[in-house]
Enzyme design. Structure first.
Site, PDB file in Angstrom:
ATOM      1  N   GLU A 144      -1.914  17.392  12.994  1.00  0.00           N
ATOM      2  CA  GLU A 144      -2.628  16.259  12.380  1.00  0.00           C
ATOM      3  C   GLU A 144      -2.242  14.932  13.032  1.00  0.00           C
ATOM      4  O   GLU A 144      -3.086  14.059  13.239  1.00  0.00           O
ATOM      5  CB  GLU A 144      -2.350  16.197  10.871  1.00  0.00           C
ATOM      6  CG  GLU A 144      -2.882  17.385  10.072  1.00  0.00           C
ATOM      7  CD  GLU A 144      -4.400  17.488  10.099  1.00  0.00           C
ATOM      8  OE1 GLU A 144      -5.064  16.472  10.353  1.00  0.00           O
ATOM      9  OE2 GLU A 144      -4.918  18.597   9.887  1.00  0.00           O
ATOM     10  N   ASP A 166      -3.961  20.596  19.049  1.00  0.00           N
ATOM     11  CA  ASP A 166      -3.107  21.782  19.216  1.00  0.00           C
ATOM     12  C   ASP A 166      -2.145  21.565  20.391  1.00  0.00           C
ATOM     13  O   ASP A 166      -0.952  21.889  20.297  1.00  0.00           O
ATOM     14  CB  ASP A 166      -3.951  23.038  19.492  1.00  0.00           C
ATOM     15  CG  ASP A 166      -4.626  23.562  18.225  1.00  0.00           C
ATOM     16  OD1 ASP A 166      -4.307  23.056  17.130  1.00  0.00           O
ATOM     17  OD2 ASP A 166      -5.475  24.470  18.339  1.00  0.00           O
TER      18      ASP A 166
HETATM   19 ZN   LIG Z   1      -7.446  19.448  13.448  1.00  0.00          ZN
END
Ligand SMILES: [Zn+2]
Length: 412
Positions: free
Chosen positions: A278, A359
């Site tokens: 996040e 990611d």
């Molecule tokens: Zn995301």
């Protein structure tokens, strides 16, 4: 402008086309779920769970296809029969006129469609979700959610629509840009205050008290030099066992909200990995980018709306005998729906690219494997379909598939 008879067939054609594409992609996706999984996710499910996940997908897809078939047929019948023009006439016979006629028209259609949707929502929560063990909601929560939704619609939706119709009346075609500015300000306001104003209406927010987790988050926030001061927990378990997490706000108003279900299902390292992901969205400016994209999309839609809004033939095609602003809103909404689909398609594409970037950000701080572990757990717990059809992904997915994400996190 085109003749009313032609317009109505264009509208019917667009609705039918949208409907058929949606059904086709759903059916492709359903039959694709029988294929063997890609190697990244081989063995993620036990045989039993895999059958269960497939049955869950099948049941939801079939139900939603049935509902969309019935509702499309009803909508087409209303359109072709001139019902919308007739309804407008009935309301004006009741004495409504001007802006109040428009507001009454929209509110009444909203109410009718919501009354029809309520049993459908009830069925998907209390029958389908219940059957697969996800539902934790009670009838009381369901009922109060409805009431709160209505009140919220009244408090937020009503002033926005009122402003729209006032501007249309006072500024004619030029209405679109002041309305655009107002909507943009509203969207920015919501970005700041969503967690403070809207979320507490439906859920309880409380600070996270787990010392180990707070320590881990602190460590992470130092590592990536990103101050996190506000970590909250939300009682998502009030409605469903499904887990989630979100960020909201900018600058000092930034908040991280974790579902209690997420805290129960993932271990502390996996939760930290979700955090790192996040934070990656923030660091890569995805939130701002998404905001800019939706501001642009709103502006473009409003501009197109302003160019078509004064066509009398649109109202006539919907069964009126004169120009009626709210009838035109319906017709234009359908006419520009292909644009929405195209923008949505590219929007999903950008979003999937952003997910890879977030990611990669988490991986660069050593959270790659924990993130994979967390994503796998969530897939299993939610009985998600881990192997969707590529068309379905391109059309509907804002995130890459689990296999794609694992592949990209482990690459090199
Ligand atoms: Zn995301």
């Amino acid at each position: 402008m085109l003749e009313p008879d032609l317009i109505i067939w264009i509208l019917v054609g667009l609705i039918s086309f949208n409907f058929l594409v949606g059904i086709l992609i759903d059916r492709l996706n359903l039959s694709y779920s029988k294929k063997p999984f890609p190697k990244e996710i081989e063995g993620i499910y036990t045989k039993e769970d895999q059958e269960k996940a497939r049955a869950y997908l099948r049941e939801r897809t079939n139900f939603s296809n049935l509902i969309s078939t019935i509702s499309t047929l009803i909508f087409l019948a209303l359109l072709i029969s001139g019902f919308f023009g007739f309804w407008d006439q009935q309301l004006s016979l009741l004495g409504l006129q001007g802006i109040w006629l428009s507001l009454g028209f929209i509110a009444s259609l909203f109410l009718i469609s919501d009354l029809i949707q309520t049993p459908i929502q009830w069925y998907s929560v209390f029958v389908i979700e219940e059957k697969y063990g996800f539902n934790t909601s009670s009838l009381k929560t369901f009922f109060f959610d409805k009431i709160k939704g209505y009140l919220l619609g009244l408090v937020i939706g009503f002033p926005i629509l009122y402003l729209l119709f006032i501007l249309i009346e006072k500024m004619n075609q030029g209405f679109w840009w002041p309305f655009w500015i107002a909507i943009t300000l509203f969207m920015i306001f919501m970005q700041f205050f969503y967690t403070t104003l809207i979320v507490p209406i439906f859920n309880k927010l409380s600070p996270v008290t787990n010392e180990d987790l707070l320590e881990k988050i602190n460590e992470l926030s130092n590592k990536v030099s990103f101050p996190i001061t506000n970590v909250l927990m939300i009682d998502g378990s009030k409605r469903s066992t499904k887990a989630n997490a979100f960020f909201s706000g900018f600058g000092k108003k930034k908040k991280v909200v974790l579902y209690d279900t997420l805290l129960n299902q993932l271990n502390i390292n996996e939760i930290s990995a979700v955090f790192a992901h996040e934070i990656g969205h923030y660091k890569r400016k995805h939130i701002l980018q998404g905001m800019a994209l939706s501001i642009f999309q709103t502006g473009l839609t409003l501009f197109l709306l302003s160019t078509l809004l004064y066509s009398e033939n649109l109202s006539v095609s919907l069964g009126a005998e004169r120009w009626v602003v709210h009838l035109n809103l319906i017709a234009i909404g359908i006419l520009i729906s292909p644009l929405g689909s195209i923008l949505g398609f590219f929007g999903n594409m950008v979003s999937r690219k952003n997910e890879y970037e977030a990611d990669a950000f988490a991986r660069s701080f050593g959270y790659g494997e924990d993130l994979i572990g967390g994503l796998k757990k969530l897939t299993i717990k939610n009985l998600s379909n881990p192997n969707p059809h590529p068309f379905y992904v391109a059309w509907n997915y804002s995130h890459p598939t689990l296999a794609q994400r694992i592949n990209s996190i482990r690459k090199e």
